[in-house]
Scaffold this motif. Structure first.
Motif: not given
Length: 252
Positions: A109-112, A148-151, A167-176
């Motif tokens: 639940t914390e992660h989600a 990844p959790d969020v891209s 990778g060329e299409d990605v501006l940011l990756v977020v891992e929780v």
């Protein structure tokens, strides 16, 4: 030993079938034989993995004292073919990292809740300037397809309908990260750097802080920041859209 002989050995009682319901541990891989056993409803643990029965190109092999001389790396194409053939259940959470099919840790639940907050904030500040994706694949080279959790992706009219972003299409990756913190640090973040993902934000739920990995050069992030709650985070190509590190964490 061939796959057929291994299976006959199991049927005769000389080998025990893999235990259920555990599929694979973190860092484990499915060999071609494992995929076959999985199709028969069997689940292989790391210690019970079967060697492939055919020659494997040298560049796809590595050695380990723990698992024997064979370690077959899957390509993205092979990995997706396994998924199309139904080798994974809908509820399986796996990703391809450096050719290995890795079981992802369960989502608590914390992660989600933190993933939801990150998504809400990014959608709030980016509007139509970027596509926000949640726990969806990105293709990084021949042997990796992490989720990844969020891209945050460059906008496209077809929303990447015909191919996963690279990778060329990605501006940011977020891992929780909570239980997966060490794995994210040691494996996934270096992988993102290798493929030129400009920024990774690591939301560390243990320490209740955000870390930022920036400026990939020669496959490594050259800037690692640990901003305070009031410090600003910036996404390349969207410098005018800012967010503080504290806005990615749920208080209380």
């Amino acid at each position: 030993m061939s796959i057929q002989r291994e299976m006959r050995s199991v049927e005769k009682g000389n080998r025990s079938p893999p235990r259920s319901p555990e599929r694979i541990g973190l860092g484990s891989v499915y060999s071609p034989a494992a995929a076959l056993c999985l199709a028969h409803g069997w689940v292989l643990s790391l210690a019970e993995r079967i060697r492939p029965s055919f020659p494997v190109p040298e560049q796809t092999m590595s050695t380990s004292a723990n698992i024997g001389p064979w370690r077959r790396r899957f390509t993205v194409e092979e990995y997706n073919h396994l998924a199309e053939q139904g080798f994974f259940d809908e509820d399986d959470r796996v990703e391809l990292i450096h050719g290995e099919i890795v079981k992802m840790t369960p989502i608590g639940t914390e992660h989600a809740s933190h993933v939801d907050k990150v998504v809400a904030k990014l959608r709030e500040i980016t509007s139509t300037r970027a596509i926000v994706r949640v726990q969806s694949p990105i293709q990084l080279g021949t042997f990796s397809e992490p989720e990844p959790d969020v891209s945050l992706l460059k906008p496209r009219d077809d929303f990447y309908r015909h191919a996963h972003p690279t990778g060329e299409d990605v501006l940011l990756v977020v891992e929780v990260a909570d239980t997966s913190l060490e794995y994210d640090r040691e494996h996934k973040i270096p992988l993102y750097a290798e493929h030129g993902v400009p920024v990774v934000w690591l939301v560390d739920l243990r320490a209740r802080r955000v870390e930022s990995f920036e400026r990939p050069i020669d496959g490594e992030y050259t800037l690692h920041r640990k901003p305070t709650a009031t410090d600003t985070l910036v996404v390349p190509d969207l410098e005018e859209l800012t967010i503080t590190a504290g806005e990615l964490l749920i208080s209380g």
